[in-house]
Scaffold this active site. Structure first.
Site, short mmCIF file in Angstrom:
data_model
loop_
_atom_site.label_atom_id
_atom_site.label_comp_id
_atom_site.label_asym_id
_atom_site.label_seq_id
_atom_site.Cartn_x
_atom_site.Cartn_y
_atom_site.Cartn_z
N ASP A 12 39.04 -28.35 -44.93
CA ASP A 12 40.14 -28.38 -44.21
C ASP A 12 39.82 -28.12 -42.83
O ASP A 12 38.47 -27.30 -42.76
CB ASP A 12 41.18 -27.60 -44.67
CG ASP A 12 42.45 -27.56 -43.73
OD1 ASP A 12 42.82 -28.56 -43.14
OD2 ASP A 12 42.83 -26.44 -43.53
N ASP A 14 41.93 -26.93 -39.72
CA ASP A 14 42.70 -25.87 -38.89
C ASP A 14 43.01 -24.68 -40.12
O ASP A 14 43.49 -24.90 -41.03
CB ASP A 14 44.22 -26.39 -38.67
CG ASP A 14 44.23 -27.59 -37.73
OD1 ASP A 14 43.37 -27.41 -36.64
OD2 ASP A 14 45.06 -28.49 -37.86
N GLY A 49 49.33 -26.94 -42.71
CA GLY A 49 48.72 -28.03 -43.62
C GLY A 49 49.89 -29.21 -43.56
O GLY A 49 49.44 -30.16 -44.07
N ASP A 173 43.15 -23.46 -46.47
CA ASP A 173 44.06 -22.32 -46.20
C ASP A 173 45.52 -22.23 -46.43
O ASP A 173 46.12 -21.30 -46.32
CB ASP A 173 43.89 -21.68 -44.54
CG ASP A 173 44.43 -22.73 -43.75
OD1 ASP A 173 44.26 -23.84 -43.89
OD2 ASP A 173 45.27 -22.47 -42.61
C1 BG6 Z 1 47.33 -29.51 -39.90
C2 BG6 Z 1 48.08 -28.15 -39.19
O1 BG6 Z 1 46.07 -29.33 -40.22
O2 BG6 Z 1 47.71 -30.65 -39.09
C3 BG6 Z 1 49.48 -28.52 -39.02
O3 BG6 Z 1 47.81 -27.19 -40.33
C4 BG6 Z 1 49.40 -29.63 -38.10
O4 BG6 Z 1 49.87 -27.26 -38.44
C5 BG6 Z 1 49.00 -30.84 -38.61
O5 BG6 Z 1 51.02 -29.84 -37.68
C6 BG6 Z 1 49.16 -32.07 -37.99
O6 BG6 Z 1 48.31 -31.81 -36.67
P1 BG6 Z 1 48.46 -32.96 -35.44
O7 BG6 Z 1 47.58 -32.58 -34.54
O8 BG6 Z 1 48.28 -34.24 -35.99
O9 BG6 Z 1 49.84 -32.53 -34.92
MG MG Z 2 44.65 -25.59 -42.63
#
Ligand code: BG6
Ligand code: MG
Length: 217
Positions: A12, A14, A49, A173
């Site tokens: 993953d 983030d 996530g 995470d």
């Molecule tokens: C995940 C994060 O990886 O991606 C979330 O943990 C986030 O917090 C999600 O909302 C979507 O991300 P994005 O950049 O497409 O808005």
């Molecule tokens: Mg994550």
């Protein structure tokens, strides 16, 4: 721990490789505040996530207003615009401790490396961090139909890498991400606290504690 000849590790992004949770927090908090919704760190934690549209729905569910699809799209775009601006300031300094070393150790051991992030900004974040070329395959979140905890994104990464799910380690995470890895039939390495990531097969505090030899037969 039962060891196995794993052939791929699917990470993953983030909260594992970089701490973008604080940027998502800043952008979601501004949006929530504009809608009269209280948004704190604990709420942010529950969105880890979770894809953008679902996160927005969870925040707006706390408001007493109703929203049209067009209003939701505008709010989602505004949140993302702010997040993109924050990401634009990122650099290799934003890599979490041990991230590059973990990726390089997996590569040196001859395993494939995948990225399974539901973030549609994942390619931009990897580019800012300067680690795009460390991955054999990065799932395009725009092509995923079901977000985590559905296993789709991890299964897609494994298929693209040409590795059976049972031969993959997943690193996550988020509770939803660990669930996705387990439902994909993979070994789940949790990053965080064991009392939170209760479904993970192993939990470490961060990638600086990642040791492939703990899992490899
Ligand atoms: C995940 C994060 O990886 O991606 C979330 O943990 C986030 O917090 C999600 O909302 C979507 O991300 P994005 O950049 O497409 O808005
Ligand atoms: Mg994550």
């Amino acid at each position: 721990m039962k060891k196995h000849p794993y052939q791929a590790v699917i990470f993953d992004l983030d909260g594992v490789i970089t701490d973008t949770a604080r940027y998502h927090f800043i952008a979601w908090q501004r949006l929530a505040c504009s809608q009269g919704v209280t948004f704190d760190e604990a709420f942010n934690e529950t969105l880890k996530g979770i894809d953008r549209a679902t996160s927005l729905d969870l925040i707006l569910a706390q408001s007493n207003k109703t929203y049209s699809a067009a209003e939701k799209a505008a709010l989602s775009d505004a949140k993302n615009d702010e997040y993109v601006q924050l990401v634009a300031q990122m650099s290799a300094d934003d890599l979490l401790p041990g991230a590059v070393q973990a990726l390089d150790a997996v590569r040196a051991a001859g395993l494939k490396i995948g990225l399974a992030s539901v973030s549609k900004n994942a390619f931009a974040v990897l580019a800012r961090l300067g680690i795009t070329d460390k991955f054999d395959y990065v799932v395009d979140a725009a092509l995923i139909t079901r977000g985590k905890p559905d296993p789709e994104i991890f299964l897609k990464a494994a298929a693209a890498l040409g590795v059976a799910p049972a031969d993959c380690l997943g690193v996550e995470d988020a509770v939803a991400g660990v669930r996705a890895i387990k439902d994909a039939g993979m070994f789940a390495v949790g990053i965080g606290a064991p009392d939170v990531l209760t479904q993970a097969d192993d939990v470490i505090a961060g990638l600086d504690a990642f040791d492939l030899n703990r899992y490899m037969a």
